[in-house]
Scaffold this motif. Structure first.
Motif, short mmCIF file in Angstrom:
data_model
loop_
_atom_site.label_atom_id
_atom_site.label_comp_id
_atom_site.label_asym_id
_atom_site.label_seq_id
_atom_site.Cartn_x
_atom_site.Cartn_y
_atom_site.Cartn_z
N TRP A 1 63.75 -33.60 -21.87
CA TRP A 1 62.81 -34.81 -22.39
C TRP A 1 62.25 -34.30 -23.75
O TRP A 1 62.07 -35.03 -24.67
CB TRP A 1 61.50 -34.96 -21.49
N ALA B 1 57.99 -32.76 -24.23
CA ALA B 1 58.32 -33.74 -23.03
C ALA B 1 57.65 -34.70 -22.78
O ALA B 1 57.96 -35.70 -22.37
CB ALA B 1 58.52 -32.75 -21.82
N GLY C 1 58.12 -37.55 -25.15
CA GLY C 1 59.31 -37.96 -24.71
C GLY C 1 59.37 -39.12 -23.68
O GLY C 1 59.73 -40.11 -23.97
N LEU C 2 58.58 -38.71 -22.62
CA LEU C 2 58.33 -39.63 -21.64
C LEU C 2 57.56 -40.75 -22.09
O LEU C 2 57.91 -41.82 -21.63
CB LEU C 2 57.77 -38.88 -20.52
N CYS D 1 58.01 -43.46 -16.13
CA CYS D 1 57.64 -42.34 -17.30
C CYS D 1 56.26 -42.07 -17.64
O CYS D 1 55.87 -41.03 -17.83
CB CYS D 1 58.51 -43.03 -18.38
N GLN E 1 64.72 -30.24 -16.64
CA GLN E 1 64.40 -31.81 -17.03
C GLN E 1 63.51 -31.71 -18.17
O GLN E 1 63.46 -32.61 -19.26
CB GLN E 1 63.80 -32.46 -15.76
N ILE F 1 68.49 -37.45 -23.03
CA ILE F 1 68.05 -38.84 -22.81
C ILE F 1 68.34 -39.68 -23.93
O ILE F 1 68.58 -39.67 -25.15
CB ILE F 1 66.74 -38.75 -22.68
#
Length: 358
Positions: free
Chosen positions: A231, A113, A116-117, A93, A227, A53
């Protein structure tokens, strides 16, 4: 390799189209966009959904370096990032982060994750807030994201508003200032339907509505294990916060010097003032990155964050546009949620004594 996530780097204009190209990675255009954070199960290019990402603010600014030329500053200011895409990704997000499971049994990877989002979502929000309102489309994006991120109590009437705490009232005003579209005259919203109109269930409420663009969705998260791993890995690409704070100070000094030159030495000051605007935007985008990423307490990164607060406070009496100063104050407040998710109790949370600006 094309960036594997729909980080909104699309630009409406070619002046600085090459300014954010990184080696083999390029910012996406309308014809080449990964439009979903969901796995691309039918995508032949596996790298689009398994690669790292990218930090959206880094993608916008890093290629310019720490000592941009006058021409590079003018090109950067003349570029036109699509703020509607940034607003869409901010909501997408945040929505997906909230769908990831909260439980005592959650794994470290799921927690990272979510962090990160949240980092990417708040970075996209910062981009929408920091970039000036150059067009009506920019104003629509700012207003749409402001509606989606406003605090509870923002729409209370005069009988209830006094019940707000001083801190919440200040946050509401900073939020409004951060997304203010300035004094530009914005055309009216779409007209109400006439008697003979149909399609009323989807009648537009505004020219750009994030609820229509990113529909509400409940239930389980749409990210699969691959995924989630992407993330979580994004959080490991940690920037050096002291470098970002240094960049903020350097770009602010550049902007101030260019404004003095424009007022004292230039026959036509418009180009120097335009370049100063570019330097100032770069400064505040660097400040936003430093504010968003979490820092462990008593670390060098924590010291950098405290230095950033002091530098931003010092700008309260300077002629920086109000929305820029409000944007950083708003981001600092929102970043505390990221800090709580990163290492609860061990991560620095900021509640600065800001010099009032609103």
């Amino acid at each position: 390799m094309t960036a594997p996530f729909s980080i909104p780097g699309e630009r409406r204009g070619s002046a600085a189209a090459g300014a954010v190209t990184h080696e083999n990675e390029t910012i996406m255009t309308k014809d080449n966009q990964d439009r979903s954070i969901a796995p691309h199960r039918n995508d032949a290019d596996e790298g689009r959904r398994t690669g790292p990402i990218r930090d959206p603010l880094a993608s916008m600014t890093d290629a310019l370096g720490d000592d941009p030329s006058l021409g590079e500053l003018l090109a950067f200011r003349g570029s036109a990032p699509d703020l509607a895409i940034f607003a869409r990704e901010a909501k997408r997000c945040d929505d997906e982060a909230d769908r990831l499971p909260y439980s005592r049994e959650q794994t470290h990877e799921i927690r990272m994750a979510r962090v990160g989002l949240k980092i990417v979502g708040l970075s996209c929000t910062a981009m929408v807030a920091v970039w000036p309102t150059d067009t009506v489309a920019d104003a629509d994006a700012k207003q749409a994201l402001a509606r989606e991120t406003r605090m509870h109590g923002d729409d209370t009437d005069y009988r209830i508003a006094p019940m707000l705490s001083v801190e919440d009232a200040s946050r509401i005003r900073l939020h409004r200032a951060a997304f203010a579209v300035g004094e530009r005259i914005v055309p009216p919203e779409p007209a109400a339907p006439a008697m003979s109109e149909r399609g009323l269930a989807t009648w537009p409420l505004s020219r750009f509505d994030l609820v229509d663009t990113v529909p509400l969705a409940g239930g389980d998260a749409i990210l699969d294990s691959t995924q989630i791993a992407r993330w979580a890995a994004f959080v490991d690409t940690y920037p050096t916060l002291s470098d970002l704070v240094d960049r903020f100070a350097r770009m602010i000094a550049t902007a101030d010097r260019l404004m003095v030159l424009a007022d004292t030495t230039a026959k036509d000051p418009r180009l120097l003032r335009r370049a100063a605007e570019g330097a100032r935007i770069l400064a505040y985008l660097a400040a936003a990155r430093a504010a968003i990423w979490p820092a462990m307490r008593y670390s060098a990164d924590a010291e950098a964050k405290l230095r950033l607060v002091a530098l931003v406070n010092e700008r309260a009496s300077r002629p920086d546009p109000l929305h820029l100063q409000a944007a950083i104050r708003h981001v600092v407040s929102q970043a505390n949620w990221i800090a709580k998710g990163f290492r609860l109790g061990a991560t620095l949370e900021l509640d600065p004594e800001w010099i009032p600006i609103v």
